[in-house]
Design an enzyme around this catalytic site. Structure first.
Site, PDB file in Angstrom:
ATOM      1  N   LYS A 195       0.806  -1.232   0.000  1.00 14.22           N
ATOM      2  CA  LYS A 195       0.000   0.000   0.000  1.00 14.22           C
ATOM      3  C   LYS A 195       0.836   1.279   0.000  1.00 14.22           C
ATOM      4  O   LYS A 195       0.288   2.364  -0.132  1.00 14.22           O
ATOM      5  CB  LYS A 195      -0.931  -0.003   1.226  1.00 14.22           C
TER       6      LYS A 195
ATOM      7  N   ASP B 144      -2.482   1.475   8.835  1.00 15.36           N
ATOM      8  CA  ASP B 144      -2.847   0.649   7.689  1.00 15.36           C
ATOM      9  C   ASP B 144      -4.242   1.000   7.183  1.00 15.36           C
ATOM     10  O   ASP B 144      -4.473   1.132   5.970  1.00 15.36           O
ATOM     11  CB  ASP B 144      -2.772  -0.828   8.080  1.00 15.36           C
TER      12      ASP B 144
ATOM     13  N   LYS C 120      -5.664   2.818   3.595  1.00 16.36           N
ATOM     14  CA  LYS C 120      -6.724   2.250   2.764  1.00 16.36           C
ATOM     15  C   LYS C 120      -7.805   3.284   2.446  1.00 16.36           C
ATOM     16  O   LYS C 120      -8.239   3.398   1.287  1.00 16.36           O
ATOM     17  CB  LYS C 120      -7.337   1.034   3.460  1.00 16.36           C
TER      18      LYS C 120
ATOM     19  N   GLY D 161      -5.876 -12.463   5.057  1.00 18.18           N
ATOM     20  CA  GLY D 161      -5.505 -13.858   4.928  1.00 18.18           C
ATOM     21  C   GLY D 161      -4.734 -14.094   3.648  1.00 18.18           C
ATOM     22  O   GLY D 161      -4.967 -13.426   2.625  1.00 18.18           O
TER      23      GLY D 161
END
Length: 812
Positions: free
Chosen positions: A576, A675, A679, A794
Site C-alpha cells: 500500500k 494501515d 486504505k 488472509g
C-alpha cells in the site's frame, strides 16, 4: 522430371546425406531427377574465412585443415574402400589448397577469386554425394552447373543469361539417359568461362533456374524445417508452418530475413507458374509449404512475420532539400556506385528528410560517400551531414490480403507500443503487401513474439511474471498459478509464466519459466539480489507482457514502480505504500501508467481479494459521484475485536492474529490505524480527492506506551502492561450491548479512522472473523448504499486478489 534441392543442413552430416539419398532414390523410381546440392553445412563460411586470412598474409592452414578433414571424413564414411573416390576428393582439396596459397602470395582476394574459392564447397559436396549414390547402386551422374548456367561477369552475385542457360539445360537433359543428375548449386560461369556465383543462398536459385528451363511441375527445396513459418521458430516458439503462400508473399518474407528461401529463387518459376514446395529433409512425409501463384482467401490477412538484423538507418535532412529536384537521384546513385543495397526507404511529405535502411557493414562506406556527394550543400548548411544509427533491425508484417483489411497497421503499432518497442522508421508500399518498421535490435524477439501473439495465436496472451516477495501470500499465489495454468490456457487463452522470483537475499530468473513445483529450492540456489539488479534483469530479459508483482510491505520496493512503468512493465501490488505516499508521487505513477500503457493495479491494497477499488472505479467511470464511504477495512482489527471479549487477554488475541497471518509482521502497522488510514486514503484518491495521509484524522485506541514501543517484542510487552486499558474498552462496549469495530469514514471530502462502539442493527455489528465491509453512498445510492462484504485478510484471499489483477492486465 523433378528438381530437388538440398541445402547445407540437409548435407551437413553423414546421416543426413544418407537421408537425402533415400529421398532421391524413392523419387527416382518413376521419373528422372535433377538434384541440386549446397556445400556441406558450415563449409562456405570456413572457405571465406580461409580466403580472408590468406589475403592478409595470416595463418589460414588450421582453418583449411578443418575443411579438408570434414570432406575426407565424409567420403571415407560414405564410400568405404573406394580409393578412386578418395583420390578424387583429395585432388580437389589439393587444388583448393593451391588457390589459397596463391591468394596468400599475391595478398589479394578479388570478387573473381572469391567466386573461384567458394565454388569448391559445392564442387566437393556434389562429388561426395554422387560417389555415395554410386556406392548404393543408384543410376546417378554429376554434371557441373558451370557447363549449364551462363551469367554475366558480376562476380559474387552474377546475373543469369536465361536465353543461353535455358537452351543449354534443355539440350543437356534431352540427351541425358541417367535417372539422377547431381548438380552443384550456387555456381555458374560467365561467357569467358570464368567461375561465377549466384549470391549466398544461390543453390535455391540454381534449382529454380533448372526447374523453369525444363518446365517441371514443381521445384522441391529441402531444408532443416518443414516449410516457411509464420515467424522464425528460433525466436518465436509458437511459430507454425504455413500451408500455402503466394509468390509475392514468399518473396517479401525471404527478403526480410526468412532464411529458408533465397529471394531471387521466385523469379524464374513465377513467370511460368511453377510451384515451389519447401520441405524438411528429416521429415519428408510432412507437406511443408507450397508457394504458388494464387492462394485461397484466408481469415487471417497476415501470412507471416520476418526480420533483418544488423541494419543501419541513414538520414539525410535539411531545409535545402525542400522542393529541389534531383536530391533523391543523387543520393540513390551515390549508393549504387558504391554497390550498396538499400533495404528500406521512407521520406517525409515535407521533403525535408529521407531515411534509408542499409546493412550495418555498408553504413560507414555509405556515410563517407554521401557526405562527399553533398559536401557543397553541407558547407552552406543547406543539408546536414548524414546521420547514422546502428544496432537496428527491420521487422515486417507480410500478406497479400492486408490491403483489403482495415486496421492492420494500427494493431501492429499499438501492439509494439504496449510492449515498449520504439519505432524509428516505418515503410509501407502502395500495394500494402508489407508493413515494415525499424526498431532496436535488442527488441526483435519481444516484437516478433508480441506480433505473433496478436495475429496468429487465436488471441492467446502470454503473461510473464516477475515476483518480489515470496512469503505467506507469495507462496500461496505461486501455488494458485501452478494449479490454474491449464484452466487459464483452455478457458481464458492466457499462458501465465513466472520468469523471475526474489526475496530479500536471492533472485531467480529463467527465460523459459520457473518450475513452480520446485521454486523454493531453485530460489535458494539463485544469485544475490538488490532491487536494482532484479529490475535490470527484468528489463534485460525484455519479454512481452511483463508484469512486476510486489508482495511486500517495503517502501524501497514501492519506490521502484516508476522504473518498471517507464519500461512498459505492468505493476501489480498488494503493497500500500506507493499509492498512499505523497499525492504527487501517487499521481505520477498514474500518469506513467497511462503514458507507457502499462497497467498499475492494486486492488488488494483495500480489502484483499474483495473488488472494492474496481467497483469504485466502475461507479465513477459510469458517471456516479461518491458522497460518503463507511467501512471496516482491517481484517486484522476485525479479527482481533471479534475475538476479544471481556476477561480475555488482549495480548493473547493479538498474538493469535499475528500467528494466523491476519496482521503484518509488525502488528503496530495494523493496530495503530496507519494501515486503515492508508486504505481510506487510497479510496479517497480513487474517488477523485487530492489528499495526503496527514490529512486523515486518526483517533488511536492504543496507549501512548504502546505507540512509543521500540520494536515488536517491546510492543507486546506494553500490551501486557496496559491490559486494563483494553479491558475497559471492551467492557464499556459490552455494557451497552455494542461491539467494537475499527471504522474508516470519508464524508464531504474529510477522512477519519478510529475505534467505534457499534450498536446492534448496524451493518457492521454482525461482521464476523476477519471480514471487511464497505458502504458506498453515492448520487445513485443515496439512502441504501452499495455494499461489499467478505473476507478482507488472509494469505489465500490476498493471493487471489493479486491473481485477479494479474489476469486483468491481459485485457489492457
Amino acid at each position: 522430371m523433378r528438381v530437388l534441392k538440398f541445402g547445407g543442413t540437409s548435407v551437413g552430416s553423414v546421416a543426413n546425406i544418407n537421408q537425402v539419398i533415400s529421398i532421391v532414390s524413392k523419387a527416382a523410381e518413376n521419373q528422372k531427377i535433377a538434384v541440386v546440392v549446397s556445400a556441406l553445412g558450415g563449409i562456405t563460411d570456413l572457405l571465406m574465412q580461409c580466403g580472408i586470412e590468406a589475403s592478409k598474409k595470416e595463418e589460414y592452414a588450421s582453418i583449411f585443415e578443418k575443411v579438408e578433414r570434414k570432406h575426407l571424413d565424409f567420403i571415407t564414411t560414405l564410400v568405404k574402400d573406394d580409393a578412386e573416390a578418395l583420390a578424387e576428393i583429395q585432388n580437389l582439396l589439393n587444388d583448393l589448397k593451391s588457390l589459397l596459397q596463391g591468394i596468400f602470395l599475391i595478398n589479394e582476394l578479388s570478387p573473381k577469386t572469391v567466386d573461384k574459392l567458394l565454388a569448391y564447397g559445392e564442387i566437393l559436396s556434389s562429388t561426395i554425394i554422387v560417389r555415395a549414390m554410386y556406392a548404393q547402386g543408384l543410376d546417378a551422374t554429376r554434371k557441373d552447373s558451370r557447363d549449364l548456367i551462363t551469367t554475366n561477369d558480376k562476380y559474387t552475385k552474377a546475373g543469369v543469361n536465361y536465353k543461353v542457360t535455358n537452351s543449354q539445360l534443355k539440350y543437356y537433359f534431352s540427351k541425358a539417359t541417367q535417372k539422377i543428375t547431381v548438380l552443384p548449386g550456387f555456381i555458374a560461369s560467365c561467357a569467358s568461362g570464368e567461375t561465377t556465383t549466384l549470391g549466398r543462398g544461390g543453390s535455391d536459385f540454381t534449382a529454380a533456374i533448372v526447374g523453369a528451363a525444363l518446365n517441371v511441375e514443381q521445384v522441391e527445396i529441402y531444408t532443416d524445417v518443414s516449410g516457411m513459418y509464420t515467424a522464425n521458430p528460433k525466436l518465436v516458439k509458437q511459430a507454425k508452418p504455413i500451408d500455402t503462400i503466394s509468390y509475392h508473399e514468399a518473396m517479401e518474407l525471404s527478403h526480410f530475413g526468412a532464411k529458408v528461401l533465397y529471394p531471387p529463387t521466385i523469379v524464374p518459376v513465377m513467370s511460368k507458374n511453377i510451384p515451389i514446395r519447401i520441405k524438411s529433409t528429416l521429415n519428408p512425409e510432412e507437406p511443408g509449404t507450397l508457394i504458388q501463384n494464387q492462394v485461397g482467401i484466408n481469415e487471417n490477412p497476415i501470412r507471416g512475420l520476418s526480420n533483418i538484423n544488423n541494419v543501419a538507418l541513414l538520414t539525410l535532412e535539411g531545409g535545402g532539400m525542400v522542393g529541389i529536384p534531383g536530391i533523391s537521384k543523387r543520393l540513390f546513385e551515390t549508393l549504387s556506385n558504391q554497390g550498396i543495397n538499400i533495404i528500406l526507404i521512407t521520406q517525409a511529405s515535407s521533403e525535408h528528410s529521407i531515411c534509408l535502411g542499409v546493412m550495418e557493414e555498408d553504413a560507414g562506406k555509405a556515410k563517407l560517400a554521401i557526405d562527399e556527394e553533398f559536401e557543397y550543400e553541407i558547407s552552406l548548411n543547406k543539408i546536414d551531414p548524414l546521420t547514422m544509427e546502428i544496432g537496428l533491425s527491420i521487422i515486417a508484417l507480410v500478406g497479400d490480403q492486408m490491403k483489403s483489411h482495415q486496421g492492420i497497421s494500427g494493431k501492429m503499432f499499438s501492439t509494439l507500443g504496449k510492449n515498449n518497442v520504439n519505432i524509428r522508421a516505418i515503410a509501407q508500399g502502395a500495394s500494402e503487401k508489407n508493413i515494415s518498421a525499424v526498431i532496436a535490435q535488442k527488441d526483435v524477439k519481444k516484437a516478433l513474439n508480441s506480433l505473433h501473439e496478436r495475429f496468429f495465436e487465436a488471441q492467446r496472451k502470454q503473461l510473464n511474471l516477475f515476483i518480489t516477495g515470496v512469503g505467506n501470500v507469495g507462496e500461496r499465489l505461486l501455488k494458485q498459478i501452478e494449479q490454474q495454468q491449464d484452466y487459464l490456457k483452455k478457458q481464458l487463452n492466457i499462458n501465465m509464466r513466472v520468469l523471475g522470483l526474489s526475496n530479500s537475499r536471492k533472485m531467480l530468473i529463467d527465460e523459459n519459466g520457473i518450475d513452480l513445483s520446485n521454486w523454493k529450492a531453485l530460489l535458494e540456489e539463485g544469485t544475490p539480489v538488490t532491487l536494482d539488479s532484479f529490475h535490470s534483469a527484468v528489463v534485460e530479459l525484455n519479454q512481452r507482457n511483463s508484469i512486476f508483482v510486489d508482495i511486500t510491505a517495503n517502501a524501497d520496493v514501492a519506490a521502484m514502480y516508476g522504473k518498471y512503468l517507464k519500461q512498459s512493465i505492468a505493476v501489480v501490488a498488494c503493497n500500500k505504500i506507493a499509492c498512499s505516499s505523497d499525492y504527487d508521487k501517487y499521481n505520477e505513477l498514474k500518469h506513467l501508467s497511462k503514458t507507457y500503457n502499462a497497467p498499475l493495479l492494486f486492488e488488494t491494497n483495500v480489502g484483499a481479494g474483495l473488488p472494492i477499488i474496481d467497483t469504485l472505479n466502475n461507479l465513477i467511470a459510469s458517471g456516479d459521484r461518491v458522497k460518503r464511504i463507511q467501512a471496516v477495512l482491517s481484517g486484522s482489527l476485525n479479527f482481533v475485536f471479534n475475538k476479544f471479549k471481556s476477561g480475555d487477554s488482549f495480548y493473547d488475541v493479538v498474538q493469535a492474529a499475528k500467528a494466523e497471518g491476519y496482521t503484518e509482521p509488525d502488528p503496530r502497522i495494523d493496530l495503530s490505524g496507519v494501515d486503515v488510514a492508508r486504505k481510506i486514503l487510497i479510496l479517497a484518491r480513487e474517488s477523485g480527492l487530492k489528499i495526503n495521509l496527514e490529512d486523515i484524522t486518526n483517533d488511536p485506541f492504543l496507549t501512548q506506551n504502546n505507540l512509543e514501543s521500540t520494536d515488536v517484542p517491546h510492543f507486546f510487552e506494553t500490551l501486557k502492561e496496559d491490559a486494563a486499558h483494553f479491558e475497559k474498552l471492551v467492557a464499556d462496549a459490552e455494557a451497552k450491548n455494542h461491539r467494537l469495530k475499527y471504522v474508516a469514514q470519508l464524508d464531504n471530502g474529510k477522512a477519519s479512522v478510529g475505534l467505534q462502539s457499534v450498536p446492534e442493527g448496524h451493518p457492521f455489528y454482525d461482521l464476523k472473523g476477519s471480514d471487511n465491509i464497505v458502504l458506498f453512498f453515492t448520487e445513485r445510492y443515496p439512502e441504501q448504499p452499495m455494499q461489499i462484504k467478505g473476507a478482507g485478510a488472509g494469505g489465500d484471499v490476498t493471493a487471489s486478489g493479486l491473481f485477479a489483477d494479474i489476469i486483468r492486465t491481459a485485457t489492457f
